[in-house]
Design a protein around this motif. Structure first.
Motif, PDB file in Angstrom:
ATOM      1  N   GLU A   1       1.181  -0.977  -5.329  1.00 24.41           N
ATOM      2  CA  GLU A   1       1.210  -0.551  -4.215  1.00 24.41           C
ATOM      3  C   GLU A   1      -0.082  -0.659  -3.321  1.00 24.41           C
TER       4      GLU A   1
ATOM      5  N   GLN B   1      -2.121  -0.305  -9.369  1.00 24.08           N
ATOM      6  CA  GLN B   1      -0.720  -0.395 -10.029  1.00 24.08           C
ATOM      7  C   GLN B   1      -0.930   0.312 -11.269  1.00 24.08           C
TER       8      GLN B   1
ATOM      9  N   LYS C   1       4.764   1.441 -12.849  1.00 19.92           N
ATOM     10  CA  LYS C   1       5.113   1.551 -11.595  1.00 19.92           C
ATOM     11  C   LYS C   1       4.868   0.165 -10.810  1.00 19.92           C
ATOM     12  N   GLN C   2       5.613   0.034  -9.799  1.00 19.84           N
ATOM     13  CA  GLN C   2       5.310  -1.205  -8.922  1.00 19.84           C
ATOM     14  C   GLN C   2       3.852  -0.996  -8.150  1.00 19.84           C
TER      15      GLN C   2
END
Length: 116
Positions: free
Chosen positions: A46, A39, A43-44
């Motif tokens: 992933e 992460q 941002k998300q």
């Protein structure tokens, strides 16, 4: 209880390498798929890489293919992420993960910073 402990993060210059480790305990490690997520700020989280229980099948997100290698040592209950040719965009908190009995279990994370 199920526990995941990551290590190996740090600061590295672009083009450098790092190896992350995740020590697992509290479950039958060799029966579970293991994952590395990351992460980045803002941002998300992933999925970066995944390895099946026997180690024979792996998955990588497109942005790390050819640069990162996931592996596991079922004798040591440890999963690794070898990262090479690191880029600034790889900067993130990296997390080890296992889906144990329908519950997502996460480590505390290890920070990787790629900059000059």
């Amino acid at each position: 209880q199920v526990q995941l402990v990551e290590s190996g993060g740090g600061w590295v210059q672009p083009g450098g390498s790092l190896r992350l480790s995740c020590a697992a305990s509290g479950f039958t490690f060799n029966a579970y798929t293991m994952n590395w997520y990351r992460q980045a700020p803002g941002k998300q989280r992933e999925l970066v890489a995944q390895i099946m229980s026997t180690g024979g099948i792996t998955y990588y997100t497109a942005s790390v293919k050819g640069r990162f290698t996931i592996s596991r040592d079922n004798r040591k209950n440890t999963v690794y992420l070898q990262m090479t040719s690191l880029k600034p965009e790889d900067t993130a908190e990296y997390y080890c993960n296992v889906r144990y009995r329908s519950v997502e279990v996460w480590g505390q994370g290890t920070l990787v910073t790629v900059s000059s």
